[in-house]
Design an enzyme around this catalytic site. Structure first.
Site, PDB file in Angstrom:
ATOM      1  N   LYS A  90      38.507 -39.561  60.229  1.00 51.95           N
ATOM      2  CA  LYS A  90      38.253 -38.127  60.414  1.00 51.95           C
ATOM      3  C   LYS A  90      38.041 -37.835  61.895  1.00 51.95           C
ATOM      4  O   LYS A  90      37.339 -38.582  62.585  1.00 51.95           O
ATOM      5  CB  LYS A  90      37.013 -37.723  59.600  1.00 51.95           C
TER       6      LYS A  90
ATOM      7  N   SER B 113      34.733 -30.713  54.027  1.00 50.19           N
ATOM      8  CA  SER B 113      35.440 -30.553  55.291  1.00 50.19           C
ATOM      9  C   SER B 113      36.430 -31.675  55.599  1.00 50.19           C
ATOM     10  O   SER B 113      37.297 -31.536  56.465  1.00 50.19           O
ATOM     11  CB  SER B 113      34.423 -30.476  56.443  1.00 50.19           C
TER      12      SER B 113
ATOM     13  N   SER C 215      31.261 -32.958  51.550  1.00 45.60           N
ATOM     14  CA  SER C 215      32.523 -32.913  52.289  1.00 45.60           C
ATOM     15  C   SER C 215      33.429 -34.115  52.066  1.00 45.60           C
ATOM     16  O   SER C 215      34.578 -34.101  52.481  1.00 45.60           O
ATOM     17  CB  SER C 215      32.255 -32.758  53.791  1.00 45.60           C
TER      18      SER C 215
END
Length: 459
Positions: free
Chosen positions: A76, A151, A175
């Protein structure tokens, strides 16, 4: 050759037997990334990945044995990676090149993993839908025009669509678990402090947990065995012994006590999701698990509590991005970041701290106590991950409160600091659905045990 059918274990066996090479697998993943239109990556590390793959093949030939040697993974784009652009999906950091890597990145690379790229996400990890990235939303590979969840949207999609074999994400309010549920992959949020946060751009420091996505439960156990542990650079990590997580995969679930909190199965939960979870619970019961209805009465305060504490910590963490020391100007902050900064600054301001922030922290204590009491009676708790299936892109962007309600089943784990595992349980209306397994602090092994049983029932 398409390597997507292989597990991490299958790839490692293939490398050792010289059936194929890490370089071939990395090239295959890079080809999939190039052909893909899902906007899952912000930065692709093609040159670096190919060089690492060649190095891995040489080590394998020389007899080196590392748990992730030659395996391509994604990270990420909120993890610092030395020499590789890290943006947090915000134009504020558009040209930022870190001088060091996050502890987790170093651990993965020491285990032989190859970073194939940095994945898209909601900017600063602010969001549940993947729509808040300054580089455009990640697309849903199952249904065009629908949100990917956030997210950690790009991380989930990169695993679900076979662009890599595992991906690192962050989970502050679901997330990892939410996009995992939307994409038929396994998503782990470890116990707070189980995995180091050092070198990962902070969103809300007392809530952020560092986890990952895999296709199988056994792979999730493998990744955690590598990333977990004490880090002197992160005072919130613990000396708690790192379990032999993979040993739990071989244990049956006979006698395991599973709690179903009545507050999570009420109005607002999609009927088909409820029925899917009930079906899976009955399957576990047939295999010897004991099912009990429990209560977590302070769940009703969780969302309100979170959306006071989290913006307060966001306003503090984003204050450093002033465009002077590093990064671009604050005028590049997106709407969601501005919203959270303003709300957080307000609740921390003189005259409002006691009325809002202090009360939220008191409510957080009660939520944690609910779980502490429940785990005296049961070993794990099973709940939905999301109250709904994925929604249409743009459907909730004009109504932040509606968007925040998508976190209603995941937020409590972050407030209490306990681990949560999202495992796939099938399709509803041709869309994947996951089920959440929660446990006491540092009970990740037990989560893998139950998660493996769920996975086995779907084979």
């Amino acid at each position: 050759m398409n390597y997507s059918a292989y597990s991490i274990k299958g790839l490692r066996d293939g490398f050792k037997k010289r059936q194929f090479s890490s370089e071939w697998v990395v090239k295959d993943c890079l080809s999939d990334i190039k052909d893909n239109k899902l906007n899952a990556f912000i930065t692709v590390c093609e040159k670096e990945a190919l060089e690492k793959a060649k190095e891995a093949d040489k080590k394998i030939k020389d007899g080196v044995d590392l748990p992730l040697l030659g395996i391509p993974i994604s990270i990420k784009d909120i993890y610092l990676t030395k020499g590789i652009r890290t943006t947090a999906a915000s134009k504020v950091l558009d040209n930022y090149i870190p001088q060091y890597s996050a502890t987790v990145v170093e651990k993965l690379e020491d285990a032989g993993a190859i970073i194939i790229g940095k994945t898209n996400c909601d900017a600063w990890a602010h969001g549940s839908s993947g729509e808040n990235s300054d580089y455009g939303s990640t697309e849903n590979p199952y249904l065009e025009g629908y949100v990917p969840g956030g997210s950690s949207s790009g991380s989930a999609v990169s695993v679900a669509d076979n662009m890599c074999f595992a991906s690192m994400g962050t989970d502050t309010c679901g997330s990892i678990r939410l996009p995992a549920s939307f994409f038929n992959v396994v998503g782990l949020k470890p116990t707070y402090g189980r995995v180091s946060r050092y070198g990962i751009i902070a969103m809300a420091s007392s809530l952020d947990s560092i986890g990952h996505f895999t296709r199988y439960v056994e792979e999730s156990a493998l990744i955690l065995s590598i990333t977990a542990g004490r880090d002197m650079n992160d005072a919130t990590t613990t000396n708690e012994k790192v379990d032999d997580y993979e040993s739990y995969l071989r244990k049956d679930i006979k006698g395991v006590k599973i709690g179903l909190p009545k507050e999570y199965f009420t109005e607002g939960l999609d009927r088909k999701i409820k029925e899917g979870i009930e079906k899976e619970v009955k399957s576990l019961e047939k295999r010897g698990a004991k099912i009990e209805i429990i209560s977590l009465p302070n769940t009703k305060h969780a969302n309100a509590c979170y959306y006071i504490i989290q913006p307060a910590e966001v306003s503090s963490n984003l204050g450093r991005y002033d465009g002077i020391r590093y990064g671009n100007g604050r005028d590049l902050f997106g709407e969601e970041a501005k919203r959270r900064i303003m709300l957080g600054t307000y609740v921390l301001s003189s005259g409002y701290y006691d009325a809002y922030y202090k009360k939220a922290m008191q409510a957080r204590t009660l939520i944690k106590k609910d779980f502490d009491d429940a785990f005296k009676e049961v070993d794990v708790i099973i709940t939905p991950v999301s109250p709904t299936l994925p929604w249409k892109l743009g459907e909730k962007t004009s109504d932040p409160l509606a968007m925040y309600l998508s976190d209603i089943y995941t937020v409590t784990a972050n407030l209490a600091g306990i681990p949560g595992l999202s495992v796939p349980i099938g399709l509803i209306d041709d869309l994947p659905v996951g089920m959440q397994i929660l446990g006491p602090h540092f009970s990740e092994g037990r989560l893998f045990q139950v998660g493996q049983a769920v996975e086995d029932s779907g084979l």
